[in-house]
Design a protein around this motif. Structure first.
Motif, short mmCIF file in Angstrom:
data_model
loop_
_atom_site.label_atom_id
_atom_site.label_comp_id
_atom_site.label_asym_id
_atom_site.label_seq_id
_atom_site.Cartn_x
_atom_site.Cartn_y
_atom_site.Cartn_z
N ALA A 1 -2.89 3.01 -2.78
CA ALA A 1 -2.42 2.58 -4.09
C ALA A 1 -1.77 1.20 -3.98
CB ALA A 1 -1.40 3.59 -4.62
N ASP A 2 -1.72 0.45 -5.07
CA ASP A 2 -1.02 -0.85 -5.13
C ASP A 2 -1.49 -1.80 -4.02
OD1 ASP A 2 0.73 -2.62 -6.33
OD2 ASP A 2 2.51 -1.88 -5.27
N LYS B 1 -0.32 12.60 -5.68
CA LYS B 1 0.99 12.18 -5.17
C LYS B 1 0.81 10.84 -4.47
CE LYS B 1 4.74 13.49 -2.02
NZ LYS B 1 5.35 14.58 -1.22
N ILE B 2 1.70 9.92 -4.72
CA ILE B 2 1.65 8.62 -4.06
C ILE B 2 3.02 8.33 -3.48
CG2 ILE B 2 1.35 6.12 -4.42
CD1 ILE B 2 -0.55 6.85 -6.75
N TYR B 3 3.05 7.88 -2.23
CA TYR B 3 4.33 7.44 -1.66
C TYR B 3 4.16 6.09 -0.95
CZ TYR B 3 2.77 9.60 2.82
OH TYR B 3 2.07 9.95 3.94
N PRO C 1 0.79 -1.23 0.00
CA PRO C 1 0.00 0.00 0.00
C PRO C 1 0.82 1.29 0.00
CG PRO C 1 -0.84 -1.58 1.59
CD PRO C 1 0.50 -2.09 1.15
N GLY C 2 0.38 2.20 -0.84
CA GLY C 2 0.97 3.54 -0.90
C GLY C 2 -0.07 4.56 -0.48
N VAL C 3 0.38 5.58 0.25
CA VAL C 3 -0.50 6.66 0.69
C VAL C 3 -0.76 7.59 -0.50
CG1 VAL C 3 -0.67 8.65 2.25
CG2 VAL C 3 0.39 6.51 3.05
N ILE C 4 -2.01 8.05 -0.62
CA ILE C 4 -2.41 8.90 -1.75
C ILE C 4 -2.76 10.31 -1.26
CG2 ILE C 4 -4.08 9.18 -3.63
CD1 ILE C 4 -4.57 6.10 -3.42
#
Ligand SMILES: [Ca+2]
Ligand SMILES: [Ca+2]
Ligand SMILES: [Ca+2]
Length: 305
Positions: free
Chosen positions: A243-244, A277-279, A121-124
């Protein structure tokens, strides 16, 4: 990103060729505006360390942050996977129009390469270009409150620094346990491993600085060891809002702009968004799978799908 993901990467969604729509101009003549439902630009690509960094997209001698940004842009415009590496590594991208926030509806599909028991998981964060200057300003960013938003295991304002590995660590073949040193703002420190499957450099080679620092919301670890065999690690899916985290075709891969919250966690209503933005949200290693790293393969405006 884990080793198997390369083989199982899902590109099941058709690429956009552009959507045409007509509108009446001031002179009364019909004019046709063509907008793309997919990503049209990458503003920044800054991965952390990782076993696919320098490969997705590939680094070549002489590359700079700008040439790597262009490679990431080309990848996302073609719905190809880029890696964000370990916690904090990020990408910022945009569209050629404002994606509308329709009430009560999901608005964007975020593409990654997750599959069952392989969520990274990515933060959005989303931004509406309120001042119309063509870029996301600091005060225009809002994080989406995903399913873990109120989980007490979440660490807000987490920060981590990764240090460039020594020449001898880089040149040592096979597994290197003390490869990349890291230190966070919670009093933890340690080493990231170089695994036997990926022998290229893990530290972004176009970065001249000897350390890189990333910050954001740290999500709880999602890796579960279910046995002792090679395939015994599972990376569990969170509920929503990352994300992901779900296969691309599932509803779990879509987001509602109305999940945006401000710094205090209060809901924010945006009319639409221009930038995302995704991190990578986890600082986790899962046995042979290596570090958990979010991958991104673009995004789709659901209202044009
Ligand atoms: Ca919505
Ligand atoms: Ca702006
Ligand atoms: Ca992934």
């Amino acid at each position: 990103m884990t080793k198997r993901l390369i083989l199982f990467a899902l590109f099941s969604l058709a690429l956009c060729s552009g959507i045409s729509c007509s509108s009446d101009s001031e002179s009364g003549e019909k004019e046709t505006i063509t907008v793309k439902k997919t990503v049209t630009k990458v503003l920044e690509y800054a991965p952390a360390f990782g076993q696919f960094v320098n490969e997705l997209p590939p680094y070549e001698t002489g590359d700079t942050p700008e040439s790597m940004r262009l490679k990431a842009e080309k990848a996302l415009m073609n719905n190809e996977v880029i890696t964000l590496g370990g916690f904090g590594g990020y990408v910022v991208f945009g569209f050629d129009h404002t994606i509308e926030n329709r009430p009560g509806k999901r608005d964007v599909r975020i593409l990654g390469n997750a599959f069952t028991n392989n969520a990274e998981p990515g933060v959005i964060l989303v931004a509406y270009d309120r001042n119309k200057n063509g870029r996301p300003d600091e005060e225009e960013w809002f994080e989406l409150a995903g399913s873990e938003h109120s989980n007490p295991a979440v660490v807000k304002n987490y920060a981590i620094t990764y240090f460039r590995p020594t020449k001898s660590a880089v040149e040592t073949p096979g597994e290197v346990k003390h490869y990349i040193r890291w230190k966070d703002n919670q009093g933890n420190e340690g080493w990231k491993i170089k695994n036997q499957f990926h022998q290229q450099q893990y530290y972004p080679q176009w970065i001249k600085a000897d350390s890189i620092t990333f910050s954001g919301t740290l999500l709880p670890n999602n890796a579960v060891q279910v046995g002792q065999t090679e395939n015994s690690w599972q990376l569990k899916t969170f509920g929503w809002g990352y994300a992901d985290n779900y296969p691309n075709t599932r509803e779990g891969a879509t987001i509602d702009i109305d999940w945006a919250v401000d710094q205090a966690g209060n809901p924010v209503h945006l009319p639409g968004i221009d930038f995302i933005k995704i991190y990578t949200g986890l600082n986790q290693e899962a046995g042979w799978l290596g570090e958990t790293s979010t991958e991104v393969a673009g995004a789709i405006d659901l209202h044009l799908e």
